[in-house]
Design a protein around this motif. Structure first.
Motif, PDB file in Angstrom:
ATOM      1  N   ARG A  53       0.844  -1.203   0.000  1.00  0.00           N
ATOM      2  CA  ARG A  53       0.000   0.000   0.000  1.00  0.00           C
ATOM      3  C   ARG A  53       0.879   1.253   0.000  1.00  0.00           C
ATOM      4  O   ARG A  53       0.651   2.180  -0.778  1.00  0.00           O
ATOM      5  CB  ARG A  53      -0.921  -0.010   1.224  1.00  0.00           C
ATOM      6  CG  ARG A  53      -1.873   1.181   1.301  1.00  0.00           C
ATOM      7  CD  ARG A  53      -2.772   1.054   2.517  1.00  0.00           C
ATOM      8  NE  ARG A  53      -1.992   1.040   3.756  1.00  0.00           N
ATOM      9  CZ  ARG A  53      -1.567   2.121   4.384  1.00  0.00           C
ATOM     10  NH1 ARG A  53      -1.814   3.326   3.886  1.00  0.00           N
ATOM     11  NH2 ARG A  53      -0.881   2.032   5.501  1.00  0.00           N
ATOM     12  N   VAL A  54       1.894   1.261   0.863  1.00  0.00           N
ATOM     13  CA  VAL A  54       2.818   2.397   0.915  1.00  0.00           C
ATOM     14  C   VAL A  54       3.637   2.465  -0.367  1.00  0.00           C
ATOM     15  O   VAL A  54       3.867   3.547  -0.925  1.00  0.00           O
ATOM     16  CB  VAL A  54       3.736   2.270   2.139  1.00  0.00           C
ATOM     17  CG1 VAL A  54       4.847   3.316   2.102  1.00  0.00           C
ATOM     18  CG2 VAL A  54       2.926   2.406   3.431  1.00  0.00           C
ATOM     19  N   ALA A  55       4.066   1.312  -0.867  1.00  0.00           N
ATOM     20  CA  ALA A  55       4.873   1.272  -2.086  1.00  0.00           C
ATOM     21  C   ALA A  55       4.097   1.821  -3.275  1.00  0.00           C
ATOM     22  O   ALA A  55       4.626   2.599  -4.082  1.00  0.00           O
ATOM     23  CB  ALA A  55       5.318  -0.163  -2.357  1.00  0.00           C
ATOM     24  N   LEU A  56       2.833   1.438  -3.401  1.00  0.00           N
ATOM     25  CA  LEU A  56       2.004   1.906  -4.508  1.00  0.00           C
ATOM     26  C   LEU A  56       1.770   3.408  -4.417  1.00  0.00           C
ATOM     27  O   LEU A  56       1.788   4.112  -5.437  1.00  0.00           O
ATOM     28  CB  LEU A  56       0.678   1.151  -4.493  1.00  0.00           C
ATOM     29  CG  LEU A  56      -0.239   1.302  -5.700  1.00  0.00           C
ATOM     30  CD1 LEU A  56       0.452   0.823  -6.969  1.00  0.00           C
ATOM     31  CD2 LEU A  56      -1.528   0.529  -5.473  1.00  0.00           C
ATOM     32  N   ARG A  57       1.580   3.905  -3.205  1.00  0.00           N
ATOM     33  CA  ARG A  57       1.382   5.342  -3.018  1.00  0.00           C
ATOM     34  C   ARG A  57       2.631   6.119  -3.436  1.00  0.00           C
ATOM     35  O   ARG A  57       2.538   7.195  -4.022  1.00  0.00           O
ATOM     36  CB  ARG A  57       1.035   5.641  -1.565  1.00  0.00           C
ATOM     37  CG  ARG A  57       0.677   7.108  -1.325  1.00  0.00           C
ATOM     38  CD  ARG A  57       0.165   7.329   0.077  1.00  0.00           C
ATOM     39  NE  ARG A  57       1.182   7.047   1.074  1.00  0.00           N
ATOM     40  CZ  ARG A  57       0.974   6.313   2.165  1.00  0.00           C
ATOM     41  NH1 ARG A  57      -0.202   5.764   2.400  1.00  0.00           N
ATOM     42  NH2 ARG A  57       1.954   6.121   3.033  1.00  0.00           N
ATOM     43  N   ALA A  58       3.818   5.563  -3.175  1.00  0.00           N
ATOM     44  CA  ALA A  58       5.062   6.235  -3.555  1.00  0.00           C
ATOM     45  C   ALA A  58       5.144   6.404  -5.075  1.00  0.00           C
ATOM     46  O   ALA A  58       5.572   7.454  -5.568  1.00  0.00           O
ATOM     47  CB  ALA A  58       6.256   5.440  -3.045  1.00  0.00           C
ATOM     48  N   LEU A  59       4.714   5.391  -5.817  1.00  0.00           N
ATOM     49  CA  LEU A  59       4.737   5.491  -7.274  1.00  0.00           C
ATOM     50  C   LEU A  59       3.704   6.489  -7.778  1.00  0.00           C
ATOM     51  O   LEU A  59       3.956   7.225  -8.749  1.00  0.00           O
ATOM     52  CB  LEU A  59       4.479   4.117  -7.899  1.00  0.00           C
ATOM     53  CG  LEU A  59       5.481   3.008  -7.561  1.00  0.00           C
ATOM     54  CD1 LEU A  59       5.137   1.745  -8.325  1.00  0.00           C
ATOM     55  CD2 LEU A  59       6.908   3.445  -7.871  1.00  0.00           C
ATOM     56  N   THR A  60       2.547   6.514  -7.135  1.00  0.00           N
ATOM     57  CA  THR A  60       1.506   7.459  -7.532  1.00  0.00           C
ATOM     58  C   THR A  60       1.980   8.896  -7.342  1.00  0.00           C
ATOM     59  O   THR A  60       1.746   9.768  -8.198  1.00  0.00           O
ATOM     60  CB  THR A  60       0.231   7.214  -6.713  1.00  0.00           C
ATOM     61  OG1 THR A  60      -0.198   5.854  -6.891  1.00  0.00           O
ATOM     62  CG2 THR A  60      -0.892   8.148  -7.149  1.00  0.00           C
ATOM     63  N   GLU A  61       2.664   9.159  -6.252  1.00  0.00           N
ATOM     64  CA  GLU A  61       3.169  10.507  -5.994  1.00  0.00           C
ATOM     65  C   GLU A  61       4.254  10.890  -6.993  1.00  0.00           C
ATOM     66  O   GLU A  61       4.352  12.051  -7.415  1.00  0.00           O
ATOM     67  CB  GLU A  61       3.692  10.590  -4.563  1.00  0.00           C
ATOM     68  CG  GLU A  61       2.569  10.494  -3.520  1.00  0.00           C
ATOM     69  CD  GLU A  61       3.070  10.411  -2.093  1.00  0.00           C
ATOM     70  OE1 GLU A  61       4.306  10.286  -1.907  1.00  0.00           O
ATOM     71  OE2 GLU A  61       2.248  10.452  -1.160  1.00  0.00           O
ATOM     72  N   LEU A  62       5.049   9.922  -7.428  1.00  0.00           N
ATOM     73  CA  LEU A  62       6.056  10.204  -8.436  1.00  0.00           C
ATOM     74  C   LEU A  62       5.395  10.572  -9.764  1.00  0.00           C
ATOM     75  O   LEU A  62       5.820  11.507 -10.450  1.00  0.00           O
ATOM     76  CB  LEU A  62       6.975   8.994  -8.619  1.00  0.00           C
ATOM     77  CG  LEU A  62       8.021   9.108  -9.736  1.00  0.00           C
ATOM     78  CD1 LEU A  62       8.916  10.332  -9.549  1.00  0.00           C
ATOM     79  CD2 LEU A  62       8.860   7.835  -9.809  1.00  0.00           C
ATOM     80  N   VAL A  63       4.337   9.848 -10.128  1.00  0.00           N
ATOM     81  CA  VAL A  63       3.621  10.151 -11.361  1.00  0.00           C
ATOM     82  C   VAL A  63       3.000  11.545 -11.299  1.00  0.00           C
ATOM     83  O   VAL A  63       2.991  12.286 -12.292  1.00  0.00           O
ATOM     84  CB  VAL A  63       2.553   9.073 -11.636  1.00  0.00           C
ATOM     85  CG1 VAL A  63       1.536   9.561 -12.667  1.00  0.00           C
ATOM     86  CG2 VAL A  63       3.215   7.792 -12.130  1.00  0.00           C
TER      87      VAL A  63
END
Length: 494
Positions: A385-395
């Protein structure tokens, strides 16, 4: 922060330590029904665990079994196959297709119960010799009172546990909590009647088509729990590093696995027990028996692997998750945002507007922050969940960079794109850019594979079997699955 995992055995989050190769065993499926999204959830999270361990430079030996000996399988005789083995084969074929569709990396090996009966019998004999099991009327039971640590995984006391096994077994056992290691005879029609569908053969006729084997105690069948112990120790070791299973298997299955394995070897069976939370729908566990499931094959056709993996990664593996239209809609939106952001970034990166001298410190820091946050999340008990959020913020930052600038930061874009590919693609298993290829590309690949197979067949006809085998090996190294049977050769593109 180094990797830490939530260990069901201790109830604590512990530092993960392994020497050399990580030995990981996943309790696989009983081959009686199509795989559903509850199964896929465990598959995907186990796949992500293996990918992250490899990202951390561990070698992983991943073993996942197929339970192809079970009363539920016999109950499908006449519906999904002519006998127990045929039913199992039908569903194993479907499982493998589903696994490939979900973009799962292949396990090291997929053992089946039916091919490990000698190892099961040997393990039962060891338990009898050690005073941990006893024969009764041709069946063999594990004596739960002989193993002081029984109940350690599920945190229960033997005296407070419910009786295990069918009613007719209880008269044969010394203690109600004892469980079967070997079952005398075949399958009782009464045991399969409750699992039978209308399309299947009558219970009595189906039971006659169940598999049995000879043993020192007479003809019979292995018990459920002993199977996983035998297969795990055959293909891994007497002590494994990680054992993954659904939360609903803690008791009795995993508890009994632990007891019989450790009683036989005198060693710790699994150092870390990781249990996946259940997938629920309408407040109930998604289950084949409840008929409230969404088959993996149907979900893949409707949603595709990326939406499904995004959905599963939106919750940590060890927490329950709810399947609903709104949750899937959120996963679709999130995946589309990730995909669009990636595609825009690649387009900008490969455009004439990307400059070597343009610098965007915010974008470059966003890529570094995403990698740190992703790593911290995954090292915190594989928190996807945290990992996916990190990618979303990068996008989000990528989109801002492209929208706000006329001259793009080539280095910053390249770093961000590679971060998405390495972490989102390599670890979470998302297929960025997978749909960019044309239908013509697929047709060309088919033509090329068929050309190689034609050459291979000519080599075989000429007696050049070594060269034919080399061509097969070269295709399989490229991910092309080759199957030879009496009807000829078939193949599957990766």
């Amino acid at each position: 922060m180094p990797l830490r995992v939530r260990n069901t055995l201790s109830g604590d989050t512990e530092p993960f330590e392994a020497e050399g190769e990580v030995l990981l065993y996943l309790c696989g499926l009983t081959t009686s029904d199509p795989a559903h999204l509850g199964h896929a959830r465990t598959w995907v999270h186990t796949d992500v665990m293996c990918r992250w361990l490899e990202h951390l430079d561990y070698d992983v030996r991943h073993v996942e079994n197929f339970t192809d000996v079970n009363e539920k399988i016999v109950a499908r005789t006449g519906e999904d196959g002519d006998d127990e083995a045929d039913v199992a084969e039908t569903h194993i074929e479907g499982f493998i297709e589903d696994m490939r569709g979900l973009n799962l990396r292949r396990a090291t090996v997929y053992p089946r119960v039916s091919e490990h009966v000698p190892e099961i019998v040997s393990l039962v004999e060891t338990l009898i010799e050690g005073g941990h099991a006893y024969e009764s009327n041709g069946s063999v039971y594990f004596d739960t009172t002989s193993f002081d640590a029984y109940g350690q995984l599920s945190n229960q006391q033997v005296d407070s546990m419910e009786a295990q096994g069918p009613e007719d077994e209880r008269a044969e056992k010394r203690h109600p909590q004892d469980f079967a290691l070997w079952k005398a005879g075949g399958v009782d029609p009464d045991e399969i009647a409750e699992h039978r569908h209308e399309e299947a053969l009558p219970a009595g006729e189906a039971a006659e088509r169940a598999q049995t084997w000879e043993s020192p105690w007479g003809e019979g069948r292995p018990g459920w729990h002993i199977e996983c112990s035998a297969m795990a120790m055959t293909h891994l070791d007497s002590t494994i590093d990680i054992h993954v299973a659904g939360r609903d298997l803690v008791f009795p299955h995993n508890e009994n696995e632990t007891a019989q394995s450790e009683a036989a070897t005198g060693e710790r069976f699994a150092r870390y027990w990781l249990h996946t939370g259940l997938l629920e729908t309408d407040g109930e566990k998604m289950s084949s028996s409840l008929r409230n499931f969404f088959a993996v094959s149907d979900a893949l056709e409707e949603l595709g692997p990326n939406v499904l993996r995004t959905f599963f990664c939106a919750a940590g593996y060890n927490s329950p998750q709810t399947y609903s239209e709104s949750a899937i809609a959120e996963a679709e939106e999130r995946w589309e945002r990730l995909e669009r952001g990636y595609e825009r970034a690649v387009e900008a990166l490969d455009s004439a507007d990307a400059y070597a001298t343009a610098t965007d410190g915010v974008l470059r820091e966003a890529a570094a922050t995403a990698e740190r946050s992703f790593t911290e999340g995954m090292n915190d008990d594989f928190n996807t969940r945290v990992a996916l959020r990190a990618l979303t913020e990068l996008v989000n930052e990528l989109n801002s960079h492209i929208e706000d600038r006329e001259r793009y930061d080539y280095v910053g874009l390249r770093t961000a794109v590679e971060t998405l590919e390495t972490l989102g693609g390599g670890v979470l298993g998302l297929e960025f850019g997978a749909e960019s290829g044309s239908e013509g590309d697929v047709e060309l690949a088919d033509d090329l594979v068929e050309l190689v197979l034609d050459v291979r067949e000519r080599e075989r006809e000429a007696g050049n079997y070594e060269r034919a085998d080399e061509l097969r090996d070269e295709l399989e190294a490229l991910g092309v699955g080759i199957e030879d049977d009496d009807d000829g050769t078939t193949y599957r593109l990766p």
